[in-house]
Write an enzyme that holds these catalytic residues in place. Sequence first.
Site, PDB file in Angstrom:
ATOM      1  N   ARG A   9      -2.185   8.269   3.934  1.00 38.89           N
ATOM      2  CA  ARG A   9      -2.476   9.581   4.520  1.00 38.89           C
ATOM      3  C   ARG A   9      -2.272   9.455   6.027  1.00 38.89           C
ATOM      4  O   ARG A   9      -2.790   8.526   6.647  1.00 38.89           O
ATOM      5  CB  ARG A   9      -3.901  10.002   4.200  1.00 38.89           C
ATOM      6  CG  ARG A   9      -4.098  10.344   2.749  1.00 38.89           C
ATOM      7  CD  ARG A   9      -5.540  10.783   2.462  1.00 38.89           C
ATOM      8  NE  ARG A   9      -5.673  11.123   1.070  1.00 38.89           N
ATOM      9  CZ  ARG A   9      -6.018  10.249   0.108  1.00 38.89           C
ATOM     10  NH1 ARG A   9      -6.261   8.987   0.424  1.00 38.89           N
ATOM     11  NH2 ARG A   9      -6.115  10.642  -1.137  1.00 38.89           N
ATOM     12  N   GLU A  56       5.030   6.506   0.578  1.00 37.61           N
ATOM     13  CA  GLU A  56       4.741   7.939   0.574  1.00 37.61           C
ATOM     14  C   GLU A  56       3.794   8.255   1.718  1.00 37.61           C
ATOM     15  O   GLU A  56       2.687   7.720   1.778  1.00 37.61           O
ATOM     16  CB  GLU A  56       4.097   8.350  -0.752  1.00 37.61           C
ATOM     17  CG  GLU A  56       3.637   9.791  -0.793  1.00 37.61           C
ATOM     18  CD  GLU A  56       2.836  10.106  -2.042  1.00 37.61           C
ATOM     19  OE1 GLU A  56       2.014  11.040  -1.973  1.00 37.61           O
ATOM     20  OE2 GLU A  56       3.012   9.431  -3.079  1.00 37.61           O
ATOM     21  N   HIS A  74      -2.725  -4.381   4.494  1.00 36.90           N
ATOM     22  CA  HIS A  74      -1.511  -4.108   5.250  1.00 36.90           C
ATOM     23  C   HIS A  74      -0.338  -3.904   4.303  1.00 36.90           C
ATOM     24  O   HIS A  74      -0.411  -4.204   3.126  1.00 36.90           O
ATOM     25  CB  HIS A  74      -1.199  -5.256   6.221  1.00 36.90           C
ATOM     26  CG  HIS A  74      -0.978  -6.576   5.537  1.00 36.90           C
ATOM     27  ND1 HIS A  74      -2.001  -7.457   5.308  1.00 36.90           N
ATOM     28  CD2 HIS A  74       0.139  -7.153   5.015  1.00 36.90           C
ATOM     29  CE1 HIS A  74      -1.531  -8.522   4.673  1.00 36.90           C
ATOM     30  NE2 HIS A  74      -0.236  -8.363   4.481  1.00 36.90           N
TER      31      HIS A  74
END
Length: 127
Positions: A9, A56, A74
Amino acid sequence: MRILHTMLRVGNLEKSIAFYTEVLGMTLLRRKDYPEGRFTLAFVGYGNEAEHTALELTHNWDTSEYDLGSGYGHIAIEVLDVYKACEQITSAGGNVVRAPGPMKHGQSVLAFVEDPDGYRIELLCKK
């Protein structure tokens, strides 16, 4: 079976797309707005999604910042030369947060950079 993508996000989609494409050299594979849900999905990567894993980037229109949390680790990217990759990333405006060098207690040469949201990306030279 294979991993299709990993989702992050992001607070500023344009800034994140610029970082992953211009600084890390990925390609914007596809992007779609979902006005009813007030979010946009953008997929970036180093090759087509039929053969490569993608990243994404999810931008929720009403959220400009996220807490990274203590469970996130990570993303790792293989590079030919960690030192050269860090020079290129720095000259493109990227933020190297762990200088290139040997891994603690190991032989691998690695470095870490951060994206605009503070997500860490490991650069790793596989031998």
